[in-house]
Enzyme design. Structure first.
Site, PDB file in Angstrom:
ATOM      1  N   THR A  46       0.832  -1.209   0.000  1.00 43.16           N
ATOM      2  CA  THR A  46       0.000   0.000   0.000  1.00 43.16           C
ATOM      3  C   THR A  46       0.866   1.258   0.000  1.00 43.16           C
ATOM      4  OG1 THR A  46      -1.443   1.302   1.436  1.00 43.16           O
ATOM      5  CG2 THR A  46      -0.132  -0.356   2.527  1.00 43.16           C
ATOM      6  N   ASP A  47       0.316   2.338  -0.533  1.00 41.44           N
ATOM      7  CA  ASP A  47       1.042   3.617  -0.491  1.00 41.44           C
ATOM      8  C   ASP A  47       1.175   4.147   0.935  1.00 41.44           C
ATOM      9  OD1 ASP A  47      -1.602   4.396  -0.049  1.00 41.44           O
ATOM     10  OD2 ASP A  47      -1.653   5.907  -1.626  1.00 41.44           O
ATOM     11  N   GLU A  48       0.395   3.595   1.875  1.00 39.80           N
ATOM     12  CA  GLU A  48       0.459   4.113   3.252  1.00 39.80           C
ATOM     13  C   GLU A  48       1.809   3.855   3.905  1.00 39.80           C
ATOM     14  OE1 GLU A  48      -2.862   3.493   5.834  1.00 39.80           O
ATOM     15  OE2 GLU A  48      -4.294   3.880   4.242  1.00 39.80           O
ATOM     16  N   TYR A  53      -1.504  -0.247  11.320  1.00 39.94           N
ATOM     17  CA  TYR A  53      -1.734  -0.931  10.033  1.00 39.94           C
ATOM     18  C   TYR A  53      -0.578  -0.693   9.080  1.00 39.94           C
ATOM     19  CZ  TYR A  53      -3.224  -1.377   5.176  1.00 39.94           C
ATOM     20  OH  TYR A  53      -3.262  -1.681   3.836  1.00 39.94           O
ATOM     21  N   LYS A  81       2.324  -3.272   7.395  1.00 36.96           N
ATOM     22  CA  LYS A  81       2.510  -3.493   5.948  1.00 36.96           C
ATOM     23  C   LYS A  81       3.961  -3.165   5.550  1.00 36.96           C
ATOM     24  CE  LYS A  81      -0.222  -4.449   3.229  1.00 36.96           C
ATOM     25  NZ  LYS A  81      -0.689  -5.777   2.730  1.00 36.96           N
TER      26      LYS A  81
HETATM   27  P1  NAD Z   1     -10.173  -6.758   3.059  1.00 36.70           P
HETATM   28  O1  NAD Z   1     -10.090  -6.440   4.509  1.00 36.70           O
HETATM   29  O2  NAD Z   1     -11.406  -6.455   2.309  1.00 36.70           O
HETATM   30  O3  NAD Z   1      -9.864  -8.310   2.835  1.00 36.70           O
HETATM   31  C1  NAD Z   1      -8.851  -8.988   3.533  1.00 36.70           C
HETATM   32  C2  NAD Z   1      -9.068 -10.480   3.343  1.00 36.70           C
HETATM   33  O4  NAD Z   1      -7.989 -11.176   4.007  1.00 36.70           O
HETATM   34  C3  NAD Z   1     -10.373 -11.011   3.956  1.00 36.70           C
HETATM   35  O5  NAD Z   1     -11.002 -11.890   3.073  1.00 36.70           O
HETATM   36  C4  NAD Z   1      -9.895 -11.737   5.212  1.00 36.70           C
HETATM   37  O6  NAD Z   1     -10.754 -12.826   5.579  1.00 36.70           O
HETATM   38  C5  NAD Z   1      -8.532 -12.236   4.773  1.00 36.70           C
HETATM   39  N1  NAD Z   1      -7.621 -12.481   5.916  1.00 36.70           N
HETATM   40  C6  NAD Z   1      -7.399 -11.657   6.962  1.00 36.70           C
HETATM   41  N2  NAD Z   1      -6.530 -12.246   7.818  1.00 36.70           N
HETATM   42  C7  NAD Z   1      -6.201 -13.449   7.272  1.00 36.70           C
HETATM   43  C8  NAD Z   1      -5.341 -14.493   7.691  1.00 36.70           C
HETATM   44  N3  NAD Z   1      -4.645 -14.422   8.835  1.00 36.70           N
HETATM   45  N4  NAD Z   1      -5.232 -15.581   6.899  1.00 36.70           N
HETATM   46  C9  NAD Z   1      -5.939 -15.668   5.733  1.00 36.70           C
HETATM   47  N5  NAD Z   1      -6.776 -14.714   5.319  1.00 36.70           N
HETATM   48  C10 NAD Z   1      -6.901 -13.601   6.080  1.00 36.70           C
HETATM   49  O7  NAD Z   1      -8.910  -6.023   2.409  1.00 36.70           O
HETATM   50  P2  NAD Z   1      -8.739  -5.367   0.959  1.00 36.70           P
HETATM   51  O8  NAD Z   1      -9.150  -3.961   1.019  1.00 36.70           O
HETATM   52  O9  NAD Z   1      -9.286  -6.274  -0.046  1.00 36.70           O
HETATM   53  O10 NAD Z   1      -7.127  -5.369   0.858  1.00 36.70           O
HETATM   54  C11 NAD Z   1      -6.426  -6.477   0.323  1.00 36.70           C
HETATM   55  C12 NAD Z   1      -4.935  -6.187   0.340  1.00 36.70           C
HETATM   56  O11 NAD Z   1      -4.658  -5.027  -0.426  1.00 36.70           O
HETATM   57  C13 NAD Z   1      -4.365  -5.906   1.725  1.00 36.70           C
HETATM   58  O12 NAD Z   1      -3.096  -6.524   1.801  1.00 36.70           O
HETATM   59  C14 NAD Z   1      -4.245  -4.404   1.792  1.00 36.70           C
HETATM   60  O13 NAD Z   1      -3.186  -4.024   2.649  1.00 36.70           O
HETATM   61  C15 NAD Z   1      -3.916  -4.092   0.347  1.00 36.70           C
HETATM   62  N6  NAD Z   1      -4.330  -2.747  -0.152  1.00 36.70           N
HETATM   63  C16 NAD Z   1      -5.606  -2.302   0.033  1.00 36.70           C
HETATM   64  C17 NAD Z   1      -5.979  -1.072  -0.494  1.00 36.70           C
HETATM   65  C18 NAD Z   1      -7.400  -0.536  -0.356  1.00 36.70           C
HETATM   66  O14 NAD Z   1      -7.668   0.598  -0.752  1.00 36.70           O
HETATM   67  N7  NAD Z   1      -8.352  -1.304   0.166  1.00 36.70           N
HETATM   68  C19 NAD Z   1      -5.050  -0.298  -1.192  1.00 36.70           C
HETATM   69  C20 NAD Z   1      -3.744  -0.782  -1.348  1.00 36.70           C
HETATM   70  C21 NAD Z   1      -3.399  -2.018  -0.825  1.00 36.70           C
HETATM   71  O1  DAU Z   2      -4.016   4.104   0.616  1.00 34.71           O
HETATM   72  C1  DAU Z   2      -4.305   2.733   0.611  1.00 34.71           C
HETATM   73  C2  DAU Z   2      -5.064   2.371   1.857  1.00 34.71           C
HETATM   74  O2  DAU Z   2      -6.361   2.911   1.709  1.00 34.71           O
HETATM   75  C3  DAU Z   2      -5.113   0.874   2.115  1.00 34.71           C
HETATM   76  O3  DAU Z   2      -3.827   0.405   2.384  1.00 34.71           O
HETATM   77  C4  DAU Z   2      -6.037   0.545   3.276  1.00 34.71           C
HETATM   78  O4  DAU Z   2      -6.176  -0.861   3.403  1.00 34.71           O
HETATM   79  C5  DAU Z   2      -7.388   1.164   3.015  1.00 34.71           C
HETATM   80  O5  DAU Z   2      -8.228   0.939   4.131  1.00 34.71           O
HETATM   81  C6  DAU Z   2      -7.261   2.656   2.759  1.00 34.71           C
HETATM   82  O6  DAU Z   2      -6.855   3.378   3.941  1.00 34.71           O
HETATM   83  P1  DAU Z   2      -7.502   4.802   4.333  1.00 34.71           P
HETATM   84  O7  DAU Z   2      -7.319   5.010   5.780  1.00 34.71           O
HETATM   85  O8  DAU Z   2      -7.041   5.862   3.404  1.00 34.71           O
HETATM   86  O9  DAU Z   2      -9.060   4.482   3.948  1.00 34.71           O
HETATM   87  P2  DAU Z   2     -10.435   4.748   4.700  1.00 34.71           P
HETATM   88  O10 DAU Z   2     -11.517   4.375   3.737  1.00 34.71           O
HETATM   89  O11 DAU Z   2     -10.472   4.156   6.057  1.00 34.71           O
HETATM   90  O12 DAU Z   2     -10.431   6.324   4.857  1.00 34.71           O
HETATM   91  C7  DAU Z   2     -10.291   7.190   3.741  1.00 34.71           C
HETATM   92  C8  DAU Z   2     -10.271   8.628   4.267  1.00 34.71           C
HETATM   93  O13 DAU Z   2     -11.573   8.941   4.772  1.00 34.71           O
HETATM   94  C9  DAU Z   2      -9.313   8.859   5.413  1.00 34.71           C
HETATM   95  O14 DAU Z   2      -8.757  10.166   5.287  1.00 34.71           O
HETATM   96  C10 DAU Z   2     -10.192   8.802   6.654  1.00 34.71           C
HETATM   97  C11 DAU Z   2     -11.530   9.331   6.152  1.00 34.71           C
HETATM   98  N1  DAU Z   2     -12.736   8.759   6.824  1.00 34.71           N
HETATM   99  C12 DAU Z   2     -12.859   7.410   6.878  1.00 34.71           C
HETATM  100  C13 DAU Z   2     -13.960   6.839   7.489  1.00 34.71           C
HETATM  101  C14 DAU Z   2     -14.101   5.320   7.572  1.00 34.71           C
HETATM  102  C15 DAU Z   2     -13.705   9.609   7.336  1.00 34.71           C
HETATM  103  O15 DAU Z   2     -13.598  10.839   7.256  1.00 34.71           O
HETATM  104  N2  DAU Z   2     -14.804   9.039   7.942  1.00 34.71           N
HETATM  105  C16 DAU Z   2     -14.964   7.681   8.047  1.00 34.71           C
HETATM  106  O16 DAU Z   2     -15.957   7.231   8.649  1.00 34.71           O
END
Ligand code: NAD
Ligand code: DAU
Length: 344
Positions: free
Chosen positions: A129-131, A154, A158
């Site tokens: 992730t970019d985070e 988190y 990562k």
């Molecule tokens: P999500 O939370 O929707 O899904 C995570 C999945 O992993 C779930 O199905 C969960 O059951 C499974 N899981 C959790 N712990 C586990 C374990 N110990 N063993 C096996 N399975 C397990 O997450 P997402 O948003 O789909 O993100 C997927 C990946 O992409 C993550 O690695 C996250 O860091 C990365 N990512 C997410 C974003 C985003 O915007 N959501 C952006 C960049 C990178």
């Molecule tokens: O940048 C990639 C990341 O993006 C991934 O690695 C993470 O898995 C994914 O959860 C996401 O992280 P963020 O913290 O950026 O996403 P989130 O949707 O939780 O929040 C997006 C922005 O919105 C953040 O600035 C917090 C704000 N927010 C979020 C929630 C849930 C609010 O203002 N109110 C809310 O209730």
């Protein structure tokens, strides 16, 4: 058809992983996928209906930290490729309690890396992730050279997983590649994340909790664009390399929230500015020129159309999210938000 690739996809029942499996198996029959997922609160087998019963798809319920199980799967299925999506993924949950984040995201990744070493995998793709880069000021972009400076439990978990993956490449020559993507949106995203949470609250005429001043910036990408990048890096990424993935679509949170309200025909009086996320990163923005220039990837989905389609998906799939928010989610919501609404 080329040689069949036997791929362990972890976390394939979550948001991005299920979109990946559904997308990839709709177009490729040279991939054999074993999906290992623990089915935490975020994992949902309903997400995988399109691939149920396919003979090049297997689901295994289990934990990536389980050494014996992981070893057995590598042996049993002759795994040669790994795409590690499995993670605890929500920043706010990591602030409530970090242990499971380090256990799954760090230890789990090292279990997969060790097995990959034992079984001589041909490519290990760590979905990052970019985070991990931390937070930007008003200008500038994250490049692959930006130093890691994660701010939340988190993102630090990562970053640790990324370092472990790169160390396995450096020390053992394990063919590791890493993608670092910005914020994804699209169908099947769990409603703890900004976009689905705001859509669902608005549909239920509940307050929309915007953290702080609402001016934090995220760089949004449609989930299929991310997954096409994952596919390309799996196929052609150079081992030992990191690839940033993003669609150059920066938005302030408040802009996204207002756009959702407008599309749903709801009024802005639903917005409430609430207590901020501790350590809240101000701005993320990705420079993805490396993957564009070296591998020929580019984002294909236009933000306006794809966000509209995403909102429509939530409108058309109420059963999916109503089942989620009627369960354990309510406890989470109360724990996460009750104190925020009483900020004064
Ligand atoms: P999500 O939370 O929707 O899904 C995570 C999945 O992993 C779930 O199905 C969960 O059951 C499974 N899981 C959790 N712990 C586990 C374990 N110990 N063993 C096996 N399975 C397990 O997450 P997402 O948003 O789909 O993100 C997927 C990946 O992409 C993550 O690695 C996250 O860091 C990365 N990512 C997410 C974003 C985003 O915007 N959501 C952006 C960049 C990178
Ligand atoms: O940048 C990639 C990341 O993006 C991934 O690695 C993470 O898995 C994914 O959860 C996401 O992280 P963020 O913290 O950026 O996403 P989130 O949707 O939780 O929040 C997006 C922005 O919105 C953040 O600035 C917090 C704000 N927010 C979020 C929630 C849930 C609010 O203002 N109110 C809310 O209730």
């Amino acid at each position: 058809m080329g040689k069949v690739k036997k791929i362990l996809v972890t976390g394939g029942a979550g948001f991005i992983g299920s979109n990946f499996i559904n997308y990839i198996l709709s177009k490729r029959d040279d991939y054999f996928i074993v999906n290992l997922d623990k089915l935490t609160y975020a994992g949902n087998l309903e997400n995988l209906k399109p691939v149920e019963g396919k003979n090049n798809y297997n689901f295994i319920k289990g934990d990536i930290t389980n050494n014996e199980l992981v070893d057995y799967l590598f042996r049993r299925f002759e795994i040669k490729f790994v795409v590690n999506f499995a993670a605890e993924s929500h920043v706010d949950r990591s602030i409530l309690g970090s242990e499971i984040f380090y256990r799954t995201n760090v230890i789990g990744t090292t279990v997969l890396l060790e097995a990959s070493r034992r079984y001589h995998v041909e490519k290990f793709l760590q979905v990052s992730t970019d985070e991990v880069y931390g937070s930007l000021g008003p200008t500038g972009l994250f490049t692959e050279q930006t130093s890691l400076s994660p701010n939340s439990p988190y993102s630090s978990s990562k970053a640790a997983a990324d370092m472990a993956a790169l160390a396995f490449h450096h020390t053992y020559g394990l063919p590791v590649v890493i993608t670092r993507c910005s914020n994804n949106y699209g169908p099947l995203q769990f409603p703890e994340k900004l976009i689905p949470l705001m859509i669902i609250n608005a549909l239920n005429n509940k307050k929309l909790p915007v953290y702080g001043d609402g001016l934090n910036v995220r760089d949004w990408i449609y989930v299929v664009d991310h997954n096409k990048a994952v596919e390309l890096v799996l196929e052609n990424g150079k081992v030992g390399e990191v690839y940033n993935v993003g669609a150059s679509r920066e938005m302030k949170n408040i802009e996204i929230v207002k756009l959702i309200l407008k599309k749903l025909g709801k009024g802005e009086e639903l917005i409430e500015f609430v207590k901020d996320r501790p350590g809240h990163d101000r701005r993320y923005a990705i420079d993805s020129s490396k993957i564009q220039n070296e591998l020929g990837w580019k984002p294909e989905f236009n933000f306006e159309n794809a966000i509209s389609d995403t909102i429509d998906w939530y409108l058309q799939n109420k059963n999916w999210w109503e089942r989620i928010i009627s369960g354990e989610y309510q406890n989470y919501y109360n724990e996460q938000y009750a104190h925020r609404f009483n900020k004064n």
